[in-house]
Write a protein that holds these residues in place. Structure first.
Motif, PDB file in Angstrom:
ATOM      1  N   HIS A  26      -4.642  -8.477  -3.462  1.00 18.29           N
ATOM      2  CA  HIS A  26      -5.523  -8.253  -2.314  1.00 18.29           C
ATOM      3  C   HIS A  26      -5.729  -9.521  -1.483  1.00 18.29           C
ATOM      4  O   HIS A  26      -6.641  -9.585  -0.668  1.00 18.29           O
ATOM      5  CB  HIS A  26      -6.872  -7.706  -2.786  1.00 18.29           C
ATOM      6  N   ARG A  41      -9.291   0.401   7.153  1.00 18.75           N
ATOM      7  CA  ARG A  41     -10.257  -0.453   6.453  1.00 18.75           C
ATOM      8  C   ARG A  41      -9.550  -1.384   5.470  1.00 18.75           C
ATOM      9  O   ARG A  41      -9.888  -2.562   5.356  1.00 18.75           O
ATOM     10  CB  ARG A  41     -11.258   0.437   5.728  1.00 18.75           C
ATOM     11  N   LEU A  42      -8.543  -0.859   4.791  1.00 11.72           N
ATOM     12  CA  LEU A  42      -7.817  -1.640   3.794  1.00 11.72           C
ATOM     13  C   LEU A  42      -7.012  -2.764   4.450  1.00 11.72           C
ATOM     14  O   LEU A  42      -6.965  -3.894   3.948  1.00 11.72           O
ATOM     15  CB  LEU A  42      -6.887  -0.713   3.015  1.00 11.72           C
ATOM     16  N   ILE A  44       0.875  -1.169   0.000  1.00  3.66           N
ATOM     17  CA  ILE A  44       0.000   0.000   0.000  1.00  3.66           C
ATOM     18  C   ILE A  44       0.911   1.218   0.000  1.00  3.66           C
ATOM     19  O   ILE A  44       1.776   1.354   0.869  1.00  3.66           O
ATOM     20  CB  ILE A  44      -0.911   0.024   1.241  1.00  3.66           C
ATOM     21  N   ARG A  88      -9.317  -5.456   5.506  1.00 12.48           N
ATOM     22  CA  ARG A  88      -9.769  -6.130   4.299  1.00 12.48           C
ATOM     23  C   ARG A  88      -8.729  -7.144   3.814  1.00 12.48           C
ATOM     24  O   ARG A  88      -9.066  -8.275   3.430  1.00 12.48           O
ATOM     25  CB  ARG A  88     -10.021  -5.074   3.222  1.00 12.48           C
ATOM     26  N   TYR A 116      -9.305   5.055   5.827  1.00 18.14           N
ATOM     27  CA  TYR A 116      -9.234   4.194   4.654  1.00 18.14           C
ATOM     28  C   TYR A 116      -8.139   3.142   4.805  1.00 18.14           C
ATOM     29  O   TYR A 116      -8.310   1.978   4.451  1.00 18.14           O
ATOM     30  CB  TYR A 116      -8.983   5.023   3.401  1.00 18.14           C
ATOM     31  N   MET A 145     -14.574  -4.898  -4.025  1.00 19.42           N
ATOM     32  CA  MET A 145     -14.736  -4.655  -2.593  1.00 19.42           C
ATOM     33  C   MET A 145     -16.189  -4.379  -2.228  1.00 19.42           C
ATOM     34  O   MET A 145     -16.693  -4.851  -1.206  1.00 19.42           O
ATOM     35  CB  MET A 145     -13.851  -3.473  -2.152  1.00 19.42           C
ATOM     36  N   ASP A 169      -2.937  -0.561  -3.472  1.00 23.38           N
ATOM     37  CA  ASP A 169      -3.612   0.731  -3.647  1.00 23.38           C
ATOM     38  C   ASP A 169      -2.633   1.833  -3.250  1.00 23.38           C
ATOM     39  O   ASP A 169      -1.563   1.562  -2.717  1.00 23.38           O
ATOM     40  CB  ASP A 169      -4.862   0.799  -2.761  1.00 23.38           C
TER      41      ASP A 169
END
Length: 416
Positions: free
Chosen positions: A148, A115-116, A79, A119, A112, A245, A100
């Protein structure tokens, strides 16, 4: 297993904040302020222990994204965080196999990122099926999904697609192209929807359309056939990830709603309503045997009055864990208060009694501890195999036997 995150950030203020964000995601943070430090860390660690790396694009010894290349070459999802999002830098970042990128100027960066990270950990248990006749297109899509951490499944045709989905229960999302060798993806979606509803499987249709009009027509037909979403080819990989997502998170929200509706808020066991639904499903079948046990914790009010309701909650939670462990193959429920129920389909009364007595004994030996204070508790159980058309009749017989168990001195089982 608790995963680690490699954080490479030279700004000390950002480093402190990012450490807190990653820590709140229940992940261990290993930090470095330069690429050289990061390389030293990796030389002394196993890449498999890292969930991902959070990398600043511009470091004192890596000013043009070289740290990103290092992490990717080490087989760690990356990331990127960046102070600048001008065209050249953005294009450079997106040309790499990153998860990302997040602009530092974005006020939502920390939310964010959290959350990522969550995830990425969840995705390790989620399967995604890509159905496309062309290997090159499948490979391009699966390459993105691997970033991911998804479990990847591939099919070149729609043949036996329903069977394949049934055999691989971890698949939560299917991405299917319309132009398949043995037919149309739209028809395959319609067939799959006969066995898999939208609460259990999300479907994204996809197509390479020659005109905007054709694209709109295929999109509409996919949605009418049961697809949840549509992805036009060629696509931007940022759009691809957003759609993936959103569809995965939709399923998780449905599951959360279902769990909340069906579970007891304190213990997590199925509640009374869900218990009746499950039992009635069994009763609709031709069961040779039916056994039901109604349980009540002995002198539970005394525990609440003496040690407080917090200690009482500990007893209920620990009791529930043992109940789930002993009767994980059967239908269990917290009926309310200190009352619990177990339905044993196709288990005779003779075979059920030893199982129930083993549980009763385990509870009598268990110590329930909170803040250094331990208490013991026993359980009385009423059991029946009598049945008159509805489960309510069994509950009535079991309740009568439960009262007898209380009258007999508690910590015992009374059956028909």
């Amino acid at each position: 297993m608790k995963y680690k995150v490699l954080l490479i950030e030279h700004d000390l203020s950002s480093l402190r904040v990012l450490k807190r964000v990653i820590g709140k995601a229940n992940l261990d943070v290993i930090s470095a302020t330069t690429l050289v430090q990061a390389k030293t860390i990796f030389n002394n660690s196993s890449p498999e222990s890292f969930l991902c790396a959070v990398v600043d694009y511009n470091l004192p010894d890596a000013q043009h994204g070289e740290a990103i290349d290092f992490a990717i070459d080490s087989f760690v999802p990356v990331i990127v965080i960046t102070s600048s999002t001008d065209g050249d830098i953005r294009d450079n970042i997106l040309s790499k196999a990153v998860v990302d990128y997040i602009p530092k100027k974005n006020a939502q960066i920390y939310e964010y990122l959290s959350r990522l990270l969550i995830r990425l950990e969840k995705n390790k248990n989620i399967g995604v099926l890509v159905v496309d006749s062309q290997r090159k297109r499948r490979s391009a899509m699966t390459s993105l999904l691997k970033r991911h951490n998804f479990i990847i499944h591939e099919r070149s045709s729609a043949e036996s697609l329903t069977d394949y989905l049934s055999e691989n229960a971890n698949i939560k999302l299917m991405i299917i192209d319309n132009d398949l060798k043995n037919g149309l993806g739209i028809d395959a979606v319609s067939e799959v929807r006969r066995n898999f509803n939208k609460d259990n499987l999300s479907i994204i249709g996809s197509s390479l359309a020659s005109t905007a009009g054709e694209n709109s027509r295929v999109l509409a037909n996919f949605l009418k056939s049961g697809a949840d979403d549509y992805l036009a080819k060629p696509y931007c990989h940022e759009e691809f990830f957003v759609r993936v997502m959103q569809n995965i998170e939709y399923l998780e929200q449905i599951e959360l709603i279902r769990k909340t509706a069906n579970a007891d808020y304190l213990t997590g066991l199925p509640n009374r309503r869900h218990f009746f639904l499950q039992v009635n499903e069994h009763l609709n079948r031709d069961l040779k045997h039916k056994t039901l046990a109604l349980m009540d914790l002995d002198f539970f009010k005394t525990i609440n009055d003496t040690f407080g309701h917090d200690h009482g909650d500990v007893v209920l939670k620990e009791f529930s864990k043992l109940l789930a462990k002993h009767f994980n193959e059967y239908v269990i429920s917290r009926f309310g208060g200190e009352e619990f129920c177990v339905f044993l389909p196709n288990v005779s009364l003779t075979k059920a009694l030893p199982l129930l007595d083993n549980f009763r004994t385990a509870i009598s030996k268990k110590r329930f501890t909170r803040k250094g204070v331990s208490v013991q508790c026993t359980v009385s159980i009423g059991v029946t195999s009598k049945f008159k058309r509805k489960i309510e009749s069994m509950l009535m017989f079991a309740d009568e036997n439960l009262y007898k168990a209380k009258d007999n001195g508690r910590n015992c089982i009374v059956s028909d």
